[in-house]
Design an enzyme around this catalytic site. Structure first.
Site, short mmCIF file in Angstrom:
data_model
loop_
_atom_site.label_atom_id
_atom_site.label_comp_id
_atom_site.label_asym_id
_atom_site.label_seq_id
_atom_site.Cartn_x
_atom_site.Cartn_y
_atom_site.Cartn_z
N GLY A 273 0.78 -1.36 -0.15
CA GLY A 273 0.05 0.03 0.00
C GLY A 273 0.83 1.08 0.14
O GLY A 273 1.56 1.45 0.99
N TYR B 154 10.24 -2.17 7.87
CA TYR B 154 10.27 -3.15 8.94
C TYR B 154 11.20 -2.75 9.75
O TYR B 154 11.15 -2.69 11.21
CB TYR B 154 10.58 -4.44 8.18
#
Length: 224
Positions: free
Chosen positions: A170, A208
Site C-alpha cells: 500500500g 520493517y
C-alpha cells in the site's frame, strides 16, 4: 564440495503453474545430488543460507542460478495505536487480486523461470486465500475516503508465540499496515511478529526496521 540432498516435488506449485518442479532439501543423511537425479525435473529450486558459500558454489556447479535473495526479520509485539484497518470480505477479493497481481509481479516466480503472468497470478491467489482464511489466516485492509482499498496485509499464526506477515502492500501506508499487523498479533497473545522480503526491496527493509524489526537470517533462492 559435494551436496547431499533429497528432492521433493512441489505438488501445489506444479498444479498451479502447470510445471514439473521440485525443491532440494540439503541434509547430510541424503544421497549425493547429481545431474542424473535432477534431470527428470523441468525446474528445481533450492533455498540456502546466504552465509553458506560452499553450498552456493556446489549448487552453481550443478547448474543452479541465483534468482533472489531473501531477508527474514522479526520484531517484538507491542500494543500500538489502532490503525483503523478492517477485515477484508469476500466482496473485496476482485480488487485485492488486482492489487496483489500488480504489486508482486517481480517475485522469484517471474520470467524467464515461469510464465510472464505467473508471479501476478500466484500472489493474487495468495491474497484471495488469505481473505478466505486458507494458508494465511486473515487479510486486513485500509480504505480511502472513497472506499477504495489503499493498503492490505495478510497474517498467519505460526504457533503460540509467533505470527507472520504474508503480503503487505500500500503506497504510503506502510507504517499503518505495520500497526495493523502488530495489533493483530497482540490481540492473539503473540510476542514475535515475523516477515520476509526480497534483499533488493530496500523500501520494505527500511519500513520493517523503522517499525522495530531486526534481521534474523538471510537466504538465497536458486533455480535449475
Amino acid at each position: 564440495m559435494p551436496v547431499r540432498a533429497s528432492i521433493e516435488p512441489l505438488t501445489w506449485e506444479n498444479a498451479f503453474f502447470g510445471v514439473n518442479s521440485a525443491i532440494v532439501r540439503i541434509t547430510s543423511e541424503a544421497p549425493l545430488l547429481t545431474p542424473d537425479a535432477l534431470a527428470p525435473w523441468s525446474r528445481v529450486q533450492a533455498k540456502i543460507a546466504a552465509s553458506n558459500t560452499g553450498e552456493l558454489d556446489a549448487l552453481q556447479q550443478l547448474g543452479f542460478s541465483l534468482v533472489e535473495g531473501e531477508v527474514d526479520l522479526a520484531l517484538p509485539v507491542n500494543n500500538v495505536s489502532d490503525s483503523g484497518a478492517v477485515v477484508a470480505q469476500e466482496t473485496d477479493i476482485p480488487a485485492l487480486r488486482q492489487l496483489a497481481s500488480a504489486a508482486f509481479a517481480q517475485s522469484r516466480f517471474r520470467a524467464p523461470w515461469y510464465a510472464p503472468d505467473a508471479s501476478g497470478r500466484f500472489y493474487a491467489q495468495w491474497i484471495e486465500n488469505a481473505v478466505r482464511g486458507t494458508f494465511d489466516h486473515q487479510c486486513l485492509i485500509l480504505r480511502a475516503a472513497s472506499g477504495d482499498i489503499r493498503g492490505y496485509v495478510s497474517l498467519r499464526e505460526l504457533n503460540a508465540t509467533d505470527a507472520r506477515i504474508g503480503l503487505l502492500a500500500g503506497r504510503g501506508a506502510g507504517a499503518e499496515l505495520m500497526q495493523t499487523a502488530l495489533n493483530w498479533a497482540y490481540a492473539r497473545g503473540k510476542t514475535t511478529l515475523r516477515v520476509a522480503t526480497q534483499m533488493g526491496n530496500t523500501a520494505a527493509l527500511k519500513r520493517y526496521i523503522q517499525s522495530g524489526a531486526n534481521v534474523e537470517s538471510t537466504a538465497y533462492w536458486l533455480y535449475r
